[in-house]
Enzyme design. Structure first.
Site, PDB file in Angstrom:
ATOM      1  N   CYS A 151      41.160  96.682  80.057  1.00  0.00           N
ATOM      2  CA  CYS A 151      41.530  97.872  78.662  1.00  0.00           C
ATOM      3  C   CYS A 151      40.855  97.643  77.230  1.00  0.00           C
ATOM      4  CB  CYS A 151      43.219  97.577  79.569  1.00  0.00           C
ATOM      5  SG  CYS A 151      43.936  98.604  78.312  1.00  0.00           S
ATOM      6  N   CYS A 152      40.537  96.667  76.507  1.00  0.00           N
ATOM      7  CA  CYS A 152      40.449  96.588  75.456  1.00  0.00           C
ATOM      8  C   CYS A 152      39.165  97.604  75.737  1.00  0.00           C
ATOM      9  CB  CYS A 152      40.377  95.227  74.876  1.00  0.00           C
ATOM     10  SG  CYS A 152      41.704  95.264  73.809  1.00  0.00           S
ATOM     11  N   CYS A 234      47.854  97.913  69.710  1.00  0.00           N
ATOM     12  CA  CYS A 234      49.221  98.997  70.528  1.00  0.00           C
ATOM     13  C   CYS A 234      50.785  98.097  70.540  1.00  0.00           C
ATOM     14  CB  CYS A 234      47.821  98.788  72.417  1.00  0.00           C
ATOM     15  SG  CYS A 234      46.760  99.139  72.483  1.00  0.00           S
ATOM     16  N   CYS A 237      50.796  95.345  73.371  1.00  0.00           N
ATOM     17  CA  CYS A 237      50.442  93.400  73.351  1.00  0.00           C
ATOM     18  C   CYS A 237      50.842  93.087  72.050  1.00  0.00           C
ATOM     19  CB  CYS A 237      48.946  93.958  73.492  1.00  0.00           C
ATOM     20  SG  CYS A 237      48.166  94.463  74.988  1.00  0.00           S
ATOM     21  N   CYS A 260      41.114  92.475  70.520  1.00  0.00           N
ATOM     22  CA  CYS A 260      40.666  92.960  71.586  1.00  0.00           C
ATOM     23  C   CYS A 260      38.795  93.116  71.863  1.00  0.00           C
ATOM     24  CB  CYS A 260      40.988  94.217  70.795  1.00  0.00           C
ATOM     25  SG  CYS A 260      39.957  95.136  69.025  1.00  0.00           S
TER      26      CYS A 260
HETATM   27 FE1  SF4 Z   1      45.111  97.496  76.374  1.00  0.00          FE
HETATM   28 FE2  SF4 Z   1      46.655  95.953  74.719  1.00  0.00          FE
HETATM   29 FE3  SF4 Z   1      44.043  96.416  74.218  1.00  0.00          FE
HETATM   30 FE4  SF4 Z   1      45.344  97.649  73.671  1.00  0.00          FE
HETATM   31  S1  SF4 Z   1      45.524  96.355  72.993  1.00  0.00           S
HETATM   32  S2  SF4 Z   1      43.513  98.500  74.810  1.00  0.00           S
HETATM   33  S3  SF4 Z   1      47.082  98.637  75.618  1.00  0.00           S
HETATM   34  S4  SF4 Z   1      44.690  95.569  76.332  1.00  0.00           S
END
Ligand code: SF4
Length: 270
Positions: A151-152, A234, A237, A260
């Site tokens: 996701c990051c 985010c 998280c 991240c």
């Molecule tokens: Fe995704 Fe969490 Fe990374 Fe944001 S911090 S990009 S929601 S995994």
């Protein structure tokens, strides 16, 4: 670092010669043309030469060295807002952007307008190619739960790589005392992950230094900091910090993940 924090434009020995407005544009074009000559430079020596300089002076050096091929990423943390405050004095035309993953807190998103109102700096949104809805549609559960590294990568790293095309250097707001990886950073040095020179003017500042500057200069800050969120990413998280000795303990709480990928040294941790 208290002497660094106390510095102001008028306190910097070379600020009398600061380039502003029209002069900045001229300086940017000139240095920008030469900015590609970064490959053979001894960046360890350059970084050492900047040790002991104030954050203002390091920014001033960076603007002179990279001109309009210099950019800055901010998540609107207090450190980033301190640097925006300084850039507003040193080189307000510097491009500043935020990696808007689609998962930021409303309070974080509101910081953009507060920064614009205070400094006249328009922070650019840099967004992933897919909306949150599109991104989540293909997965039974959000990837921030099942695969946060991916996701990051998809929502931060890849947009960043697109955003820095055409730039030679980026300013970041990391501090050495935030994590082991950040402790190994230099004031200035190559960032092979992104193919840029990375400039960390606040590397030797402490959290106390940052907040002293914020308070004394009335720098805008994210109100979530007043609710126990010492480090803000985010919303899925980020939690209020649970360890008073670890300001990043609310990030990916309960997981091994601590970064991240923007500032980790290991490319495999993208
Ligand atoms: Fe995704 Fe969490 Fe990374 Fe944001 S911090 S990009 S929601 S995994």
């Amino acid at each position: 670092m208290s002497s660094t924090v106390a510095e102001s434009p008028t306190g910097s020995s070379s600020f009398a010669n600061l380039v502003r407005g029209q002069d900045v544009a001229i300086s940017c074009r000139t240095t920008g043309e030469a900015a590609g000559e970064t490959g053979s430079e001894d960046w360890e020596a350059v970084s050492r030469s900047l040790e002991g300089r104030t954050a203002w002076e390091i920014l001033e050096w960076a603007v002179g060295r990279f001109g309009d091929r210099l950019t800055m990423a901010t998540a609107f943390g207090p450190e980033g807002c301190v640097l925006i405050h300084m850039l507003a004095n040193v080189a307000p035309k510097t491009r500043v952007f935020n990696l808007d993953t689609g998962y930021q807190f409303a309070e974080t998103l509101a910081m953009r307008e507060r920064i614009r109102a205070r400094y006249g700096i328009e922070v650019e949104w840099v967004r992933p190619e897919t909306s949150v809805e599109e991104y989540e549609a293909g997965h039974p559960r959000p990837l921030y739960e099942t695969d946060p590294d991916r996701c990051c990568r998809d929502r931060k790293i890849l947009p960043l790589k697109r955003a820095i095309q055409g730039y030679d250097a980026w300013i970041t707001a990391i501090r050495a005392d935030q994590s082991p990886d950040r402790a190994r950073a230099r004031l200035v040095g190559p960032d092979p992950k992104f193919g840029l020179i990375k400039i960390n003017p606040l590397l030797h500042w402490t959290r106390r230094d940052v907040w002293a500057f914020v308070v004394s200069n009335q720098v805008p800050y994210n109100p979530l900091h007043d609710r126990g969120y010492t480090s803000i990413g985010c919303w899925p998280c980020t939690r209020p910090a649970h360890d008073p000795n670890d300001e990043r303990s609310g990030r990916w709480a309960g997981q091994a993940k601590t970064e991240c990928g923007l500032h980790s040294l290991d490319s495999s941790r993208l």
